[in-house]
Design an enzyme around this catalytic site. Sequence first.
Site, PDB file in Angstrom:
ATOM      1  N   LYS A   1      24.974  33.003 -46.355  1.00 32.98           N
ATOM      2  CA  LYS A   1      23.600  33.452 -45.565  1.00 32.98           C
ATOM      3  C   LYS A   1      24.143  33.007 -44.695  1.00 32.98           C
ATOM      4  O   LYS A   1      24.674  31.785 -43.589  1.00 32.98           O
ATOM      5  CB  LYS A   1      23.228  32.454 -45.872  1.00 32.98           C
ATOM      6  CG  LYS A   1      21.496  31.786 -45.728  1.00 32.98           C
ATOM      7  CD  LYS A   1      20.439  33.264 -45.293  1.00 32.98           C
ATOM      8  CE  LYS A   1      19.576  32.737 -44.362  1.00 32.98           C
ATOM      9  NZ  LYS A   1      18.868  31.553 -45.273  1.00 32.98           N
ATOM     10  N   VAL A   2      24.381  33.774 -42.942  1.00 31.53           N
ATOM     11  CA  VAL A   2      24.159  33.060 -41.981  1.00 31.53           C
ATOM     12  C   VAL A   2      23.035  33.736 -40.924  1.00 31.53           C
ATOM     13  O   VAL A   2      22.068  34.152 -41.414  1.00 31.53           O
ATOM     14  CB  VAL A   2      25.578  34.066 -41.258  1.00 31.53           C
ATOM     15  CG1 VAL A   2      26.350  33.785 -42.210  1.00 31.53           C
ATOM     16  CG2 VAL A   2      25.722  35.609 -41.005  1.00 31.53           C
ATOM     17  N   SER A   3      22.984  33.541 -39.799  1.00 35.71           N
ATOM     18  CA  SER A   3      21.988  33.831 -38.887  1.00 35.71           C
ATOM     19  C   SER A   3      22.318  35.238 -38.463  1.00 35.71           C
ATOM     20  O   SER A   3      23.238  35.547 -38.040  1.00 35.71           O
ATOM     21  CB  SER A   3      22.446  32.925 -37.205  1.00 35.71           C
ATOM     22  OG  SER A   3      22.022  31.119 -37.644  1.00 35.71           O
TER      23      SER A   3
ATOM     24  N   THR B   1      19.848  32.232 -34.928  1.00 36.13           N
ATOM     25  CA  THR B   1      18.958  33.446 -34.354  1.00 36.13           C
ATOM     26  C   THR B   1      18.076  32.385 -33.282  1.00 36.13           C
ATOM     27  O   THR B   1      17.410  32.727 -32.221  1.00 36.13           O
ATOM     28  CB  THR B   1      17.966  33.900 -35.569  1.00 36.13           C
ATOM     29  OG1 THR B   1      19.007  34.687 -36.109  1.00 36.13           O
ATOM     30  CG2 THR B   1      16.498  34.933 -34.631  1.00 36.13           C
ATOM     31  N   ALA B   2      17.759  31.648 -33.670  1.00 36.30           N
ATOM     32  CA  ALA B   2      16.621  30.137 -33.271  1.00 36.30           C
ATOM     33  C   ALA B   2      17.073  30.161 -31.223  1.00 36.30           C
ATOM     34  O   ALA B   2      15.967  30.377 -30.433  1.00 36.30           O
ATOM     35  CB  ALA B   2      16.717  29.060 -33.626  1.00 36.30           C
TER      36      ALA B   2
ATOM     37  N   HIS C   1      11.990  26.155 -39.875  1.00 32.12           N
ATOM     38  CA  HIS C   1      12.146  25.904 -40.774  1.00 32.12           C
ATOM     39  C   HIS C   1      10.072  25.105 -41.546  1.00 32.12           C
ATOM     40  O   HIS C   1       9.370  25.221 -40.764  1.00 32.12           O
ATOM     41  CB  HIS C   1      13.187  25.814 -41.879  1.00 32.12           C
ATOM     42  CG  HIS C   1      13.916  26.468 -41.670  1.00 32.12           C
ATOM     43  ND1 HIS C   1      13.486  28.213 -41.988  1.00 32.12           N
ATOM     44  CD2 HIS C   1      15.767  26.340 -42.085  1.00 32.12           C
ATOM     45  CE1 HIS C   1      14.620  28.988 -41.971  1.00 32.12           C
ATOM     46  NE2 HIS C   1      15.845  27.520 -41.774  1.00 32.12           N
TER      47      HIS C   1
END
Length: 269
Positions: free
Chosen positions: A54-56, A105-106, A146
Amino acid sequence: MALSLAVSPCPNDTFVFHALAHGLVPGAPPVDLTFADVDVTNTAALDGAFDLVKVSYAALPWLLDDYELLPCGGALGRGCGPLVLTRDRTDLNGATVAVPGDRTTAYLLFRLWAADQRPARIEVVPFHQIMPGVADGRFDAGLVIHEARFTYPRYGLNALVDLGEWWERDTGLPIPLGAILAKRGTVDPAAATEWIRESLRHGWRDTAASQKFILANAQEMEPAVVRQHIELYVNEFTLDLGKDGLAAADALLGRAAAAGLTPAVPSFL
């Protein structure tokens, strides 16, 4: 041989991958599970450290030579974007801003949104330190993700901008946050897609089965917040990115490349 899988301990990931990690998906190999913050996996994936990871979405331009984007298992959606929090500021000019990672991504969304502002300093700090740090004045602002969208008022903070709302208003697309990648030459992407989808379906069929696992890894989140978190981040895009999900990834990375923030990548559509 076990399949190496790295995801975050956040409730959406533990919900999606509970069945796969516990040998409950027929035909799937055994799984060697690693929990790590997404900023850690963004870096570890550069070295091909995991079979599934799992990655951005923001990290994809540096990873697609070695990994393939899977059409399921990740985090996209509407009304679930990162927030920029402050105590009372109305802009970020001259501000010190705490962010959870420089390839998230944020942070990429933040850079696109803040193109006309001039923060004095960006500090990468562990996520759990951001809201307390803004509240006690160590930082002028903080970029959070989140479950923080449910808890930030407890710290006396205000949302300067909801980057998800900004993104959706500007593009009409869901916000692409976290992606699941399969290592090229090691994992059959079609098979991995089916394993993950069946793991997700298992979670939806029997929501009680994964609760102990989810809560044990939820970093002391309250059960009500865990439930909100899963309801928000586990959705139709988790099962299948579809045309809108792929268009969202194209839009994010296309804009980032045009702004000189990331290398260009081929279209996903």
